[in-house]
Design a protein around this motif. Structure first.
Motif, PDB file in Angstrom:
ATOM      1  N   THR A 176       0.527   0.266  -7.689  1.00  0.00           N
ATOM      2  CA  THR A 176       0.340   1.191  -6.574  1.00  0.00           C
ATOM      3  C   THR A 176       1.639   1.942  -6.291  1.00  0.00           C
ATOM      4  OG1 THR A 176      -1.279  -0.323  -5.594  1.00  0.00           O
ATOM      5  CG2 THR A 176      -0.407   1.411  -4.175  1.00  0.00           C
ATOM      6  N   SER A 179       0.290   5.507  -0.789  1.00  0.00           N
ATOM      7  CA  SER A 179      -0.911   5.285   0.013  1.00  0.00           C
ATOM      8  C   SER A 179      -0.793   6.058   1.315  1.00  0.00           C
ATOM      9  CB  SER A 179      -1.104   3.793   0.304  1.00  0.00           C
ATOM     10  OG  SER A 179      -2.314   3.556   0.986  1.00  0.00           O
ATOM     11  N   ARG A 180      -1.883   6.668   1.724  1.00  0.00           N
ATOM     12  CA  ARG A 180      -1.903   7.367   3.006  1.00  0.00           C
ATOM     13  C   ARG A 180      -3.324   7.375   3.553  1.00  0.00           C
ATOM     14  NH1 ARG A 180      -0.366  13.533   1.400  1.00  0.00           N
ATOM     15  NH2 ARG A 180       0.903  12.515  -0.190  1.00  0.00           N
ATOM     16  N   VAL A 187      -8.916   7.050   2.692  1.00  0.00           N
ATOM     17  CA  VAL A 187      -7.753   6.332   2.180  1.00  0.00           C
ATOM     18  C   VAL A 187      -7.396   6.913   0.815  1.00  0.00           C
ATOM     19  CG1 VAL A 187      -6.825   4.101   1.472  1.00  0.00           C
ATOM     20  CG2 VAL A 187      -8.404   4.243   3.413  1.00  0.00           C
ATOM     21  N   ASN A 189      -5.037   6.466  -2.300  1.00  0.00           N
ATOM     22  CA  ASN A 189      -4.116   5.591  -3.018  1.00  0.00           C
ATOM     23  C   ASN A 189      -3.806   6.179  -4.392  1.00  0.00           C
ATOM     24  OD1 ASN A 189      -3.856   3.539  -1.080  1.00  0.00           O
ATOM     25  ND2 ASN A 189      -5.773   2.602  -1.723  1.00  0.00           N
ATOM     26  N   TYR A 191      -2.081   5.314  -8.211  1.00  0.00           N
ATOM     27  CA  TYR A 191      -1.798   4.189  -9.094  1.00  0.00           C
ATOM     28  C   TYR A 191      -1.258   4.689 -10.430  1.00  0.00           C
ATOM     29  CZ  TYR A 191      -5.172   1.988  -5.904  1.00  0.00           C
ATOM     30  OH  TYR A 191      -5.845   1.546  -4.799  1.00  0.00           O
TER      31      TYR A 191
END
Length: 202
Positions: A176, A179-180, A187, A189, A191
């Motif tokens: 990861t 993230s926000r 959400v 994310n 990666y």
């Protein structure tokens, strides 16, 4: 270039037809357009950031046809999405399409999509961006050809529909990197691919 995938999904992992009812009604899917109620400034800010990093686009046939019917008509140079889609190279994975009126379009993957994408990754540039294009994304994930996944999870569950990480996919570990949360509860994310999963026991 590295290959990046930006994908919308529901809480139960459905990725089919987020943008509208007619986008992909295959297999009797009746929930098209499920992402629409969640658009806000936070969402558009993220989309703008993503498109700002693009040097080329990689699209599946269905997504390409949807984009090609809409974005060439958007000519505002200040539009962060239209300006890049209309000006940058677009590589389309298709065994049936051979020509297009949308400038910058090239067709690939007729014989070996993994080989063609590997060659594209060797070209100079920042990001070769894949948006949606679920079947193509699954194929590239199976060949370890996607470097970054931006997964936008919307607070809705549908019960039916196509999923990105389908049964029988290649086991893959991710790291990861960001993230926000948007004001409407999406959400986001990010990666990076990190090889194979590790296993243990508690």
């Amino acid at each position: 270039m590295k290959v990046t995938l930006t994908q919308f999904q529901t809480l139960d992992g459905v990725i089919q037809a987020p943008g509208g009812p007619e986008e992909d009604p295959s297999s009797g899917f009746e929930h098209g357009g499920w992402s629409f109620p969640f658009g806000d400034e936070d969402f558009m800010s993220f989309v703008t950031e993503v498109f700002d990093r693009a040097d080329a686009f990689l699209l599946g046939r269905r997504t390409y046809e949807i984009f090609a019917s809409y974005w060439p008509k958007k000519t505002d140079p200040g539009d962060p999405v239209a300006s890049r889609l209309n000006s940058l190279p677009k590589y389309v994975a298709s065994t049936t399409l051979t020509s297009s009126d949308w400038p910058g379009t090239q067709f690939i993957g007729r014989d070996d999509i993994a080989k063609d994408v590997t060659l594209l990754k060797e070209q100079p540039g920042r990001e070769l961006q894949l948006h949606g294009s679920a079947d193509l994304a699954q194929s590239l994930l199976a060949h370890d050809l996607i470097d970054t996944v931006h997964l936008l999870t919307f607070p809705v569950a549908l019960g039916t529909g196509k999923r990105l990480f389908a049964e029988g996919g290649l086991p893959t570990a991710f790291r990861t990197t960001g993230s926000r949360l948007t004001s409407k509860g999406v959400v986001i994310n990010s990666y990076e691919r990190a090889g194979r999963p590790e296993y243990g026991s508690f």
